[in-house]
Scaffold this active site. Structure first.
Site, PDB file in Angstrom:
ATOM      1  CG  ASP A   1     -22.442   8.215  21.841  1.00 52.57           C
ATOM      2  OD1 ASP A   1     -22.916   9.309  21.484  1.00 52.57           O
ATOM      3  OD2 ASP A   1     -22.077   7.983  22.999  1.00 52.57           O
TER       4      ASP A   1
ATOM      5  CE  LYS B   1     -30.124   8.673  23.887  1.00 53.86           C
ATOM      6  NZ  LYS B   1     -29.994  10.041  23.541  1.00 53.86           N
TER       7      LYS B   1
ATOM      8  CE  LYS C   1     -29.621   8.712  18.776  1.00 51.37           C
ATOM      9  NZ  LYS C   1     -28.454   9.303  19.429  1.00 51.37           N
TER      10      LYS C   1
ATOM     11  CB  SER D   1     -32.255  15.956  16.765  1.00 46.62           C
ATOM     12  OG  SER D   1     -33.346  16.634  17.313  1.00 46.62           O
TER      13      SER D   1
ATOM     14  CE1 TYR E   1     -28.031   9.794   9.918  1.00 43.54           C
ATOM     15  CE2 TYR E   1     -26.232   8.804  11.131  1.00 43.54           C
ATOM     16  CZ  TYR E   1     -27.057   9.877  10.888  1.00 43.54           C
ATOM     17  OH  TYR E   1     -26.900  11.020  11.606  1.00 43.54           O
TER      18      TYR E   1
ATOM     19  CB  CYS F   1       6.460  10.375  53.004  1.00 43.49           C
ATOM     20  SG  CYS F   1       5.846  11.905  52.303  1.00 43.49           S
TER      21      CYS F   1
ATOM     22  CB  CYS G   1       7.237  11.227  48.915  1.00 42.82           C
ATOM     23  SG  CYS G   1       5.779  10.172  48.967  1.00 42.82           S
TER      24      CYS G   1
ATOM     25  CB  CYS H   1       3.084  14.317  48.720  1.00 38.23           C
ATOM     26  SG  CYS H   1       4.603  13.939  49.598  1.00 38.23           S
TER      27      CYS H   1
ATOM     28  NE  ARG I   1     -28.914  17.982  14.374  1.00 41.06           N
ATOM     29  CZ  ARG I   1     -29.407  18.715  15.351  1.00 41.06           C
ATOM     30  NH1 ARG I   1     -28.586  19.302  16.193  1.00 41.06           N
ATOM     31  NH2 ARG I   1     -30.699  18.880  15.474  1.00 41.06           N
TER      32      ARG I   1
ATOM     33  CE1 TYR J   1      -3.884   2.313   0.791  1.00 38.62           C
ATOM     34  CE2 TYR J   1      -2.205   3.461   2.076  1.00 38.62           C
ATOM     35  CZ  TYR J   1      -3.450   3.441   1.473  1.00 38.62           C
ATOM     36  OH  TYR J   1      -4.253   4.540   1.539  1.00 38.62           O
TER      37      TYR J   1
ATOM     38  CD  GLU K   1     -30.495   2.951   9.962  1.00 34.78           C
ATOM     39  OE1 GLU K   1     -29.583   3.751  10.212  1.00 34.78           O
ATOM     40  OE2 GLU K   1     -31.400   3.180   9.149  1.00 34.78           O
TER      41      GLU K   1
ATOM     42  CB  CYS L   1       2.177  12.213  51.897  1.00 35.94           C
ATOM     43  SG  CYS L   1       2.662  10.902  50.764  1.00 35.94           S
TER      44      CYS L   1
HETATM   45  S1  IVH Z   1     -31.161   9.089  11.436  1.00 40.30           S
HETATM   46  C1  IVH Z   1     -33.766  13.201  11.210  1.00 40.30           C
HETATM   47  N1  IVH Z   1     -29.674   7.045  11.981  1.00 40.30           N
HETATM   48  O1  IVH Z   1     -28.602  10.417  16.273  1.00 40.30           O
HETATM   49  C2  IVH Z   1     -32.551  12.708  11.862  1.00 40.30           C
HETATM   50  N2  IVH Z   1     -29.314   9.040  13.213  1.00 40.30           N
HETATM   51  O2  IVH Z   1     -30.871  12.479  17.543  1.00 40.30           O
HETATM   52  C3  IVH Z   1     -32.158  11.433  11.199  1.00 40.30           C
HETATM   53  N3  IVH Z   1     -27.476   8.924  14.808  1.00 40.30           N
HETATM   54  O3  IVH Z   1     -28.502  13.588  14.774  1.00 40.30           O
HETATM   55  C4  IVH Z   1     -31.090  10.752  11.922  1.00 40.30           C
HETATM   56  N4  IVH Z   1     -26.891   6.851  14.392  1.00 40.30           N
HETATM   57  O4  IVH Z   1     -26.373  12.200  14.850  1.00 40.30           O
HETATM   58  C5  IVH Z   1     -29.951   8.314  12.279  1.00 40.30           C
HETATM   59  N5  IVH Z   1     -28.385   5.147  12.337  1.00 40.30           N
HETATM   60  C6  IVH Z   1     -28.668   6.419  12.619  1.00 40.30           C
HETATM   61  C7  IVH Z   1     -27.947   7.153  13.589  1.00 40.30           C
HETATM   62  C8  IVH Z   1     -28.306   8.464  13.865  1.00 40.30           C
HETATM   63  C9  IVH Z   1     -26.627   7.939  15.098  1.00 40.30           C
HETATM   64  C10 IVH Z   1     -27.478  10.257  15.468  1.00 40.30           C
HETATM   65  C11 IVH Z   1     -27.477  11.426  14.515  1.00 40.30           C
HETATM   66  C12 IVH Z   1     -28.712  12.213  14.829  1.00 40.30           C
HETATM   67  C13 IVH Z   1     -29.026  11.762  16.220  1.00 40.30           C
HETATM   68  C14 IVH Z   1     -30.517  11.784  16.443  1.00 40.30           C
END
Ligand code: IVH
Length: 659
Positions: free
Chosen positions: A114, A306, A112, A81, A219, A402, A422, A417, A133, A35, A110, A399
């Site tokens: 983080d 959640k 979610k 969101s 996504y 000591c 020590c 300390c 965002r 590579y 799916e 400490c």
């Molecule tokens: S769909 C209309 N799919 O979760 C918003 N969001 O509060 C559509 N996130 O802002 C979001 N994995 O940052 C979607 N598989 C997933 C996700 C995902 C993480 C986050 C994303 C979004 C927040 C939703």
């Protein structure tokens, strides 16, 4: 014979394929060596034929673009969101709301991820813009950093124009590696992978992001009228076909199946190599979205399930105090061992007494603990209802090792300390000196050092180099085999030849981490050249701030420091810098700042050329800057350089100086 353009094109396709296989499919087909060879060949060809350079070339992933500030990016289609559901009941309510509008729906579930949401814009298949965002309507331009993410295609498999959305994240392993290296550089640690990813994306210098192992799942498609993307599951398949990394999804037909899928993802959450904080449920048929509708902030056709914060109850059996190498006292909760997210937790840092008092944590309390960012054990809260006669926590004033009276740090948060004798600090100092990133003495790890320390063989750093005089008694008393002791002594002897930066770091001077040690070693070349320097001399060195300069002066002013260094020299320890710095280069000792776009060189090339001649490139203009090289569209850095009256070179002048 292929012409250069065709060769460049072929190499790009090949490297793009390797990137895809490695970073998206997780299934590399070539070795790193192959590579690297291909990438080097491409860099060389692009250098020889700059007219064929393009933004979508894999050579553009290495970083090097440094911005003066973030540009705002509008989201004509807002980045919304999601509303949350915290249990099965709330998922059913969501389903009922959806079914009021459409009787019959399929869902997609799916994980979610983080991380942080980002939007990517492609024009004719080429990545042209990436944005955060922000507030949903306006985000920030992070194109320079997103380009460095290897799983983000710079060029799609089809020349389409579209906008996709997804989540930028860092794997748990990459997060731990990053924090480990920050720790040894004495830099603040990131709290969790999400903060680390966000912090990396919000850097003006893309070199930083390029080193941070960021990743991205895509996504959704911001808009599309195509037949091929009528449903969310089809969108994911389409995104996959275009070359994006997508995360797994489940297509289900009833709310019962949705709930089961969410629970299944929750139960297996720690099998993921990245942090997930829930599951996202979406109506599959995109044609229904308009009818189901939106609130001001979120679509009504999707919801985030959640996960229950994995908070586990346990008891604080004791609060212990660790004494660090610098004398810093850290209270640590000793817990009744419990299983949290796949591993046993028996200790949690309590940081300092302020942290404990703010939460009124007491020995004997039942507490809830969780793993911050899925990784680091943390006490969340005390279960007050279960408290009986636990007495309020009292911070120690002496400490634990000591008995020296402890002193508050400048920030008032931490206790130290300050007794240089020590034993806890001495032991930590020995461990640090021999550690991998310092003098790297193999075989001299924590356990052995502690043993030798307790047996009296090791009291101070120079004693390490005197262990060879005790070979026989080490063999009998410490129960060491002849072979292993000989090997250990060999390793200790070999460490005498280490270059200055390792010794400097090993000495454990406050605020002098690996990076600063290197800077100092390159600057002074020998420890004796820095011993009598004053505060100003240290402070005038780039990257050495006030705190470090003060600490260095204080360290070298201590009478025992000089004695220690002379002792080490007498024992044969090298104090000179052995790295290669060009002594003869035209730019020896000069500091450059590059700004704007150069025509004939990329940032990295210009930097390499300057460094090859003994110069240094930094990112911000200051009085310490010698030359500012300006290319096209140079901005505030040029203005600042002019204000400071610095010498400004245009590209032609720079070129002339090189030859
Ligand atoms: S769909 C209309 N799919 O979760 C918003 N969001 O509060 C559509 N996130 O802002 C979001 N994995 O940052 C979607 N598989 C997933 C996700 C995902 C993480 C986050 C994303 C979004 C927040 C939703």
């Amino acid at each position: 014979m292929m012409d250069a353009k065709a060769k460049i094109e072929a190499l790009r396709n090949e490297i793009n394929r390797y990137d895809y296989e490695y970073h998206v499919l997780d299934a590399p087909t070539v070795s790193d060596i192959v590579y690297d060879q291909k990438l080097r060949a491409l860099i060389e060809l692009e250098d020889a034929y700059p007219e064929y350079k393009t933004d979508d070339s894999p050579t553009q992933r290495v970083g090097g673009v440094i911005l003066d500030g973030f540009r705002k990016v509008d989201h004509p289609i807002p980045m919304l969101s999601l509303a949350n559901a915290f249990n099965a009941e709330e998922l059913r309510e969501f389903d009922q709301r959806v079914r009021k509008v459409v009787a019959d729906v399929d869902y997609v579930v799916e994980a979610k991820v983080d991380g942080l949401a980002a939007s990517l814009r492609y024009e004719s298949g080429i990545l042209v813009r990436a944005a955060t965002r922000g507030n949903g309507d306006v985000g920030e331009d992070i194109t320079h950093n997103v380009r460095t993410i290897k799983s983000v295609p710079l060029k799609l498999n089809e020349a389409v124009s579209l906008e996709v959305r997804g989540e930028i994240f860092m794997t748990k392993a990459a997060f731990l590696r990053l924090n480990e290296s920050r720790d040894s550089d004495k830099e603040a640690l990131f709290k969790n992978p999400r903060n680390a990813a966000a912090g990396s994306v919000r850097q003006l210098d893309s070199k930083i992001a390029s080193k941070r192992a960021l990743d991205m799942f895509v996504y959704s498609l911001a808009e599309s009228d195509q037949e091929a993307t009528r449903s969310q599951s089809a969108v994911i398949e389409y995104l996959k076909a275009l070359g994006f990394k997508t995360n797994p999804y489940l297509k289900v037909q009833s709310i019962d199946a949705v709930i089961e899928a969410c629970q299944q993802i929750e139960q297996t959450r720690h099998n993921y190599s990245y942090g997930i904080d829930g599951a996202v449920v979406k109506v599959n048929e995109r044609g229904l979205y308009k009818a189901i509708g939106y609130t001001a902030k979120s679509p009504k056709w999707a919801i985030a399930y959640k996960f229950k914060a994995e908070e586990v109850m346990t008891r604080i059996e004791a609060i212990n105090f660790q004494v660090g190498r610098t004398g810093q006292i850290t209270p640590v909760a000793v817990l009744e061992p419990v299983e949290v997210q796949g591993s046993t937790v028996a200790r949690a840092t309590l940081h300092n007494d302020g942290y404990i008092k703010a939460r009124d944590i007491r020995v004997g309390d039942d507490v809830l603990i969780k793993k911050a960012g899925d990784i680091i054990p943390e006490v969340v809260s005390v279960i007050l209802e279960r408290r009986k006669d636990q007495v309020p926590f009292e911070m120690i004033s002496k400490c634990p090792k000591c008995s020296t009276q402890l002193t508050r740090s400048d920030s008032e948060a931490d206790l130290y300390c300050l007794n240089p004798d020590c034993p806890a600090q001495k032991l930590e100092a020995l461990i640090h000196f021999a550690s991998r990133k310092a003098m790297n003495i193999e075989g001299l790890g924590n356990r052995i050092i502690e043993l030798f320390f307790n047996e009296g063989y090791l009291k101070r750093i120079p004693d390490i180099y005197r262990l060879k005089d005790h070979q026989t008694s080490l063999m009998t008393k410490a129960n060491f085999g002849e072979k292993s002791i000989t090997k250990l002594i060999d390793n200790i002897e070999a460490s005498k030849q280490n270059s200055l930066e390792l010794l400097l770091f090993g000495l454990g001077i406050r605020y002098v981490g690996q990076k600063v040690s290197k800077v100092l070693a390159m600057h002074f070349k020998d420890i004796f050249a820095m011993m009598d320097c004053d505060y100003e001399t240290f402070k005038n060195i780039d990257e050495i701030g006030e705190k470090i300069a003060e600490s260095l002066v204080a360290y070298f002013a201590r009478p025992d420091t000089k004695a220690l260094i002379h002792e080490l020299v007498d024992l044969g320890v090298n104090t000179a810098f052995k790295g290669v710095v060009s002594e003869s280069g035209a730019f020896q000792g000069k500091t450059f700042v590059l700004t704007g776009k150069l025509i004939d060189y990329t940032r990295d090339e210009a930097k390499a050329l300057i460094e090859a001649q003994g110069g240094k490139v930094t990112s911000s203009v200051s009085k310490k800057t010698d030359y500012v090289v300006v290319g096209e569209d140079a901005g505030s850095k040029q203005e600042k350089a002019e204000k400071l009256g610095l010498e400004i070179w245009d590209e032609a002048h720079f070129k002339a100086q090189l030859s």
